[in-house]
Motif scaffolding. Structure first.
Motif, mmCIF file in Angstrom:
data_model
loop_
_atom_site.group_PDB
_atom_site.id
_atom_site.type_symbol
_atom_site.label_atom_id
_atom_site.label_comp_id
_atom_site.label_asym_id
_atom_site.label_seq_id
_atom_site.Cartn_x
_atom_site.Cartn_y
_atom_site.Cartn_z
ATOM 1 N N ALA A 141 45.479 -103.102 -62.127
ATOM 2 C CA ALA A 141 45.599 -104.553 -61.942
ATOM 3 C C ALA A 141 46.935 -104.911 -61.302
ATOM 4 N N VAL A 142 48.006 -104.260 -61.712
ATOM 5 C CA VAL A 142 49.316 -104.497 -61.091
ATOM 6 C C VAL A 142 49.247 -104.126 -59.610
ATOM 7 N N ALA A 143 48.687 -102.969 -59.320
ATOM 8 C CA ALA A 143 48.587 -102.517 -57.931
ATOM 9 C C ALA A 143 47.822 -103.528 -57.074
ATOM 10 N N ARG A 144 46.708 -104.019 -57.588
ATOM 11 C CA ARG A 144 45.932 -105.025 -56.837
ATOM 12 C C ARG A 144 46.752 -106.286 -56.594
ATOM 13 N N ARG A 145 47.496 -106.724 -57.612
ATOM 14 C CA ARG A 145 48.286 -107.952 -57.484
ATOM 15 C C ARG A 145 49.364 -107.845 -56.416
ATOM 16 N N VAL A 146 49.848 -106.625 -56.166
ATOM 17 C CA VAL A 146 50.892 -106.472 -55.138
ATOM 18 C C VAL A 146 50.306 -106.035 -53.795
ATOM 19 N N GLY A 147 48.962 -106.066 -53.692
ATOM 20 C CA GLY A 147 48.321 -105.822 -52.412
ATOM 21 C C GLY A 147 47.890 -104.401 -52.130
ATOM 22 N N LEU A 148 47.963 -103.531 -53.121
ATOM 23 C CA LEU A 148 47.531 -102.151 -52.915
ATOM 24 C C LEU A 148 46.026 -102.033 -53.161
ATOM 25 N N SER A 149 45.408 -101.073 -52.489
ATOM 26 C CA SER A 149 43.983 -100.793 -52.658
ATOM 27 C C SER A 149 43.790 -99.303 -52.910
ATOM 28 N N PRO A 150 42.770 -98.956 -53.707
ATOM 29 C CA PRO A 150 42.514 -97.534 -53.950
ATOM 30 C C PRO A 150 42.025 -96.859 -52.666
ATOM 31 N N THR A 151 42.461 -95.617 -52.458
ATOM 32 C CA THR A 151 42.097 -94.902 -51.228
ATOM 33 C C THR A 151 40.977 -93.899 -51.424
ATOM 34 N N GLY A 152 40.710 -93.511 -52.655
ATOM 35 C CA GLY A 152 39.740 -92.454 -52.886
ATOM 36 C C GLY A 152 40.362 -91.065 -52.860
ATOM 37 N N LEU A 153 41.645 -90.988 -52.520
ATOM 38 C CA LEU A 153 42.362 -89.712 -52.525
ATOM 39 C C LEU A 153 43.015 -89.517 -53.886
ATOM 40 N N PHE A 154 42.941 -88.272 -54.398
ATOM 41 C CA PHE A 154 43.492 -87.966 -55.707
ATOM 42 C C PHE A 154 44.500 -86.833 -55.611
ATOM 43 N N ASN A 155 45.523 -86.897 -56.456
ATOM 44 C CA ASN A 155 46.520 -85.843 -56.556
ATOM 45 C C ASN A 155 46.908 -85.714 -58.024
ATOM 46 N N ASP A 156 46.745 -84.527 -58.583
ATOM 47 C CA ASP A 156 47.059 -84.289 -59.996
ATOM 48 C C ASP A 156 46.374 -85.289 -60.922
ATOM 49 N N GLY A 157 45.137 -85.638 -60.620
ATOM 50 C CA GLY A 157 44.360 -86.531 -61.472
ATOM 51 C C GLY A 157 44.654 -88.005 -61.293
ATOM 52 N N GLU A 158 45.542 -88.355 -60.382
ATOM 53 C CA GLU A 158 45.863 -89.765 -60.138
ATOM 54 C C GLU A 158 45.366 -90.166 -58.752
ATOM 55 N N GLN A 159 44.887 -91.396 -58.659
ATOM 56 C CA GLN A 159 44.384 -91.900 -57.385
ATOM 57 C C GLN A 159 45.505 -92.553 -56.590
ATOM 58 N N LEU A 160 45.499 -92.308 -55.295
ATOM 59 C CA LEU A 160 46.455 -92.947 -54.401
ATOM 60 C C LEU A 160 45.986 -94.360 -54.085
ATOM 61 N N TRP A 161 46.868 -95.319 -54.318
ATOM 62 C CA TRP A 161 46.657 -96.712 -53.932
ATOM 63 C C TRP A 161 47.650 -96.986 -52.814
ATOM 64 N N GLN A 162 47.257 -97.812 -51.842
ATOM 65 C CA GLN A 162 48.121 -97.988 -50.674
ATOM 66 C C GLN A 162 47.930 -99.347 -50.026
ATOM 67 N N HIS A 163 48.988 -99.796 -49.381
ATOM 68 C CA HIS A 163 48.955 -100.983 -48.512
ATOM 69 C C HIS A 163 49.834 -100.697 -47.320
ATOM 70 N N ASP A 164 49.284 -100.888 -46.127
ATOM 71 C CA ASP A 164 50.043 -100.714 -44.898
ATOM 72 C C ASP A 164 50.192 -102.081 -44.239
ATOM 73 N N ARG A 165 51.398 -102.596 -44.212
ATOM 74 C CA ARG A 165 51.655 -103.919 -43.630
ATOM 75 C C ARG A 165 51.294 -103.985 -42.152
ATOM 76 N N GLU A 166 51.581 -102.910 -41.421
ATOM 77 C CA GLU A 166 51.330 -102.977 -39.983
ATOM 78 C C GLU A 166 49.863 -102.942 -39.637
ATOM 79 N N LYS A 167 48.984 -102.570 -40.594
ATOM 80 C CA LYS A 167 47.550 -102.576 -40.352
ATOM 81 C C LYS A 167 46.906 -103.878 -40.787
ATOM 82 N N SER A 168 47.640 -104.710 -41.498
ATOM 83 C CA SER A 168 47.091 -105.968 -41.988
ATOM 84 C C SER A 168 47.116 -107.009 -40.892
ATOM 85 N N PRO A 169 46.155 -107.930 -40.916
ATOM 86 C CA PRO A 169 46.158 -109.009 -39.901
ATOM 87 C C PRO A 169 47.310 -109.961 -40.090
#
Length: 169
Positions: A141-169
């Motif tokens: 929920a914190v990640a969503r509030r700051v604009g991150l989205s789940p990527t589907g990529l996992f590392n050590d049992g944790e999912q990568l969440w990401q936001h790329d400003r330069e890709k946003s409109p």
């Protein structure tokens, strides 16, 4: 970048080794480590960790470390921390947040993470990432509030969440 950041209900102070005395109590409680693993640090362990972190960069100089203590504006009490590891010549940051058990559920993590992400963006960071355990609904929920989205990529049992400003409109 490691200067105080002021938000509505909280403010972030740059980490100091002396913060360990107060933070050892904030970071106590086994339930705090349910999704991240590990256990509550001792005072000596926390002082040693903070001694390394306040250096502000990795030994090879490729990472900048930015750490802030989350404090409540009303009374200055420490309730947690936020941190960012900045890489790729200042363009990408891995972020994390922890709020002590007694202060969870009040929105402090979201407010602090947003203030930190705003500061990172003002300093040229365009990609913000966090690794979150898939069952940790509060951190998601914190990640969503700051604009991150789940990527589907996992590392050590944790999912990568990401936001790329330069890709946003």
């Amino acid at each position: 970048m490691n200067t105080e950041i002021v938000a509505d209900r909280i403010y972030l102070t740059p980490l100091a080794v002396s913060d360990a005395d107060e933070m050892v109590k904030v970071l106590d409680g086994e339930d705090l480590y349910t999704f991240t693993g590990g256990s509550a640090p001792t005072l000596d362990e926390l002082r040693a960790r903070y001694t390394r972190q306040v250096l502000g960069r990795s030994a090879d100089g490729l990472q900048e470390w930015h750490n802030w203590i989350i404090r409540v504006r009303d009374d200055g009490q420490a309730v947690g921390y936020v941190q960012a590891t900045v890489m790729d010549e200042g363009r990408r940051a891995e972020i994390a947040w922890v709020v002590g058990l007694p202060w969870q559920g009040r929105g402090y993590a979201s407010e602090a993470a947003q203030a930190m992400v705003d500061r990172l963006g003002s300093r040229g960071v365009v990609s913000v990432q966090a690794h979150i355990h898939p069952d940790h609904a509060a951190s998601a929920a914190v990640a969503r509030r700051v604009g991150l989205s789940p990527t589907g990529l996992f590392n050590d049992g944790e999912q990568l969440w990401q936001h790329d400003r330069e890709k946003s409109p």
